[in-house]
Structures are given as structure tokens and as C-alpha cells.
Scaffold this active site. Structure first.
Site: not given
Ligand code: UDP
Length: 328
Positions: A12, A146
Site C-alpha cells: 500500500f 510487530y
């Protein structure tokens, strides 16, 4: 012609960065392993002479022939569903991948900008979040792979800067949206828009009182561009400070899409931050940057994009409920 390597180029943000740097007249070297990226996001660039693409996993040694002026490290899964599906790759690309790219930056004498995230603040106890806040992260929760990889990434980046004198930049990206988001990445905007398009109810997790602040992609890219070109080496928040509860946001999406479906409530995933809003004083002061695109305009443009996707694609990407798995 300046040469820039962009990792996560088919994703993205990576693909929007490719467009921006092509527009600025750079030679763009795009790299991706397509675990979460999609070549359709950059296929319009393949015909250009100043664009090349390498299919490569940056957790392995990275070699790029010729000179390099800049590196943007944007390769990483970036949604809770992805971290659950590919936790080891998430850790590796933030840790080993960053190490390889810092090594490449040192070798090539290139300036490197690292994509960090508001996730390093965890479930924040300070609101809005300033760059000085150290965060409140659960190391062993589902988001830990993450959050901790990104925290390590910031540390190793500063170490390369201080110890090796590499020119580094760190952007802390807050929730960003726009065309080319993956419809099934589980993030709230594609989730709600996909549900509206398929005629399903909108799934709000928890009671929807948690907040987020959404930044339109063009604003985010402008902030990143300015940071790369600046001489500021400490982390900078880039995001839109307009905060909204997820419950109110679902109502906005219902209005925007004209869906006749309703909101339904599901369990809140583990460690889902209760509130998030960037303090962007630093970006304003140092980069002269602030977001320009309001939520109404940005959401309209994003919905236009999702409407262009085929029926098959919509069905293939049916909303997946990971809340149960989150709880384990
Ligand atoms: N969310 C939701 N319904 C969905 C997907 C997400 O209510 O179908 C919530 C999620 O629990 C979180 C917020 O929306 O509180 C933003 O989620 P997202 O995954 O987009 O981003 P992040 O949590 O990483 O900020």
C-alpha cells in the site's frame, strides 16, 4: 538522476512512494517478496525506463548493483491479521531485514528512512502520543511480533547512525488509508467498506469506544517525503490528529456507502489499543507539514477505489473474523 531503493514496493504505502519518487524524477528500484504486496499496485510503472523491480526477501542478504542515494524500508506485514498469520516473517523483516538494509546504506553511503509505527507506543498511557513517550507494549501478545520488531528497528537504526554515521530517518506512521489498501487485510477501513459492498453488517470490535485517527495516504506520503529530505534524525510522528471512536466511524461509513446494513458487535481483540492520536507538533515545526485531506474527502476517494474491484475479488476477500484466534 538520483537512485532510490524502496522495499515493500508492491504494498500500500510502498507503491504510493514509488509513484511519488517517479514523479520527482528519481530512478526507482522497487523490491518486494509479495507475501502481502501485490504487483497490480505497481504494474503501471513497469514500462518506465527509470523503474526496475526485484523480487527479493530482504531478510536475506540484499544486493543492488550500482550507486544508491536513498533507501526507504517499507517492507513489513502491517495489520493484526497479518501478524497472526505470519508472525515469524513479521519479526524477521523488522529485525533482520532492517539490519541488511542498514548494512546496504552504509556500504553505498545512502540515506535510509525506516518505516516505524504508532504501534511502538502500544496501548498508550499518554494521550495524544508525543515522540518522547516510551510506550506501553505487551512483548508476548499477538501484536508483540510487530511492535517489538519495530522497536528493535528503531534501536538498530539509531545505533547505525551513532556508531557508523549512517544518515538515518525514522518515521512513526499512524493509521493511514486510501486506494490500494488490501481489502482483506483486516484493517477497519477495508473491513467496513468491504462489508458495505457485500451487503453484510459492519463488525465493530468491543463496544467501539476505542479511538483511532486516520490519515489519507497523500498526506502521509508528503510527510515521509519531507522527512527524508530534512536533516532531522530522531523519530517523527506522521499522522492525522482528528480522532474518532470506532463506533462513530462505523456510522460515518454507513452514511458514506449508503448501506442498509447495521452495526454488530464482536469481541475486542487482545491488546487492541484503546486510544490513538498523534501529536504532530514536531512534524509541523521541523517539516512544515500537516495533513490537508479531511476524513470525508479521503473516505470518499477510498470508497471509489474499492467500488472498482470486481465482484469475484469482493467475494474472495470475505471478511475473516480473527477475534477468537486473537484470544488464544
Ligand atoms: N476494528 C473493528 N472492526 C473490524 C476491524 C477493526 O472494530 O472489522 C477495530 C479494531 O479493533 C481497532 C480499530 O478498529 O480498534 C482499528 O483497527 P485496525 O486493524 O484498522 O488498526 P490498528 O488496531 O492497528 O490501529
Amino acid at each position: 538522476m538520483k537512485r532510490i531503493l524502496i522495499t515493500g514496493a508492491a504494498g500500500f504505502l510502498g507503491s504510493h512512494l514509488c509513484d511519488r519518487f517517479i514523479k520527482e524524477g528519481f530512478h526507482v528500484i522497487a523490491m518486494d517478496n509479495l507475501i502481502t504486496g501485490d504487483l497490480k499496485n505497481i504494474e503501471h510503472l513497469f514500462k518506465l525506463e527509470n523503474f526496475e523491480y526485484y523480487h527479493h526477501d530482504v531478510t536475506k542478504f540484499v544486493h543492488v548493483p550500482g550507486e544508491l542515494d536513498y533507501i526507504l524500508h517499507f517492507a513489513s506485514p502491517a495489520s493484526p491479521i497479518d501478524y497472526l498469520k505470519i508472525p515469524i516473517q513479521t519479526l524477521k523483516v523488522g529485525a533482520l531485514g532492517t539490519h541488511n538494509l542498514l548494512g546496504l546504506a552504509k556500504e553505498k553511503n545512502a540515506r535510509i528512512l525506516i518505516a516505524s509505527t504508532s504501534e511502538i507506543y502500544g496501548d498508550p498511557l499518554v494521550h495524544p502520543q508525543t515522540e518522547e513517550y516510551y510506550g506501553n507494549v505487551n512483548t508476548i501478545g499477538p501484536r508483540g511480533v510487530y511492535d517489538e520488531a519495530k522497536r528493535f528497528q528503531e534501536s538498530i537504526t539509531m545505533a547505525y547512525h551513532r556508531f557508523h554515521g549512517v544518515e538515518t530517518r525514522i518515521v512513526r506512521i499512524f493509521n493511514t488509508y486510501g486506494p490500494r489498501m488490501r481489502l482483506n487485510d483486516g484493517r477497519v477501513i477495508p473491513a467496513f467498506m468491504g462489508q458495505a459492498l457485500r451487503g453484510e453488517d459492519l463488525t465493530v470490535f468491543g463496544d467501539g469506544s476505542q479511538t483511532r485517527s486516520f490519515c489519507y495516504v497523500d498526506d502521509e506520503i508528503e510527510g515521509i517525503y519531507r522527512l527524508l529530505m530534512s536533516d532531522y534524525t530522531l523519530p517523527v510522528n506522521i499522522g492525522n490528529p482528528h480522532e474518532i471512536t470506532i463506533r462513530d466511524f462505523a456510522e460515518e461509513i454507513i452514511k458514506l456507502t449508503g448501506t442498509t446494513q447495521k452495526v454488530i458487535y464482536k469481541d475486542l481483540p487482545q491488546d487492541d489499543p484503546m486510544q490513538r492520536q498523534p501529536d504532530i507538533s514536531k512534524a509541523k515545526e521541523i517539516l512544515g507539514w500537516e495533513p490537508k485531506v479531511g476524513r470525508e474527502e479521503g473516505m470518499r476517494k477510498t470508497f471509489e477505489y474499492f467500488k472498482t474491484l470486481s465482484k469475484e475479488e469482493l467475494e474472495r476477500t470475505e471478511h475473516r473474523d480473527f477475534t477468537k484466534r486473537n484470544k488464544k
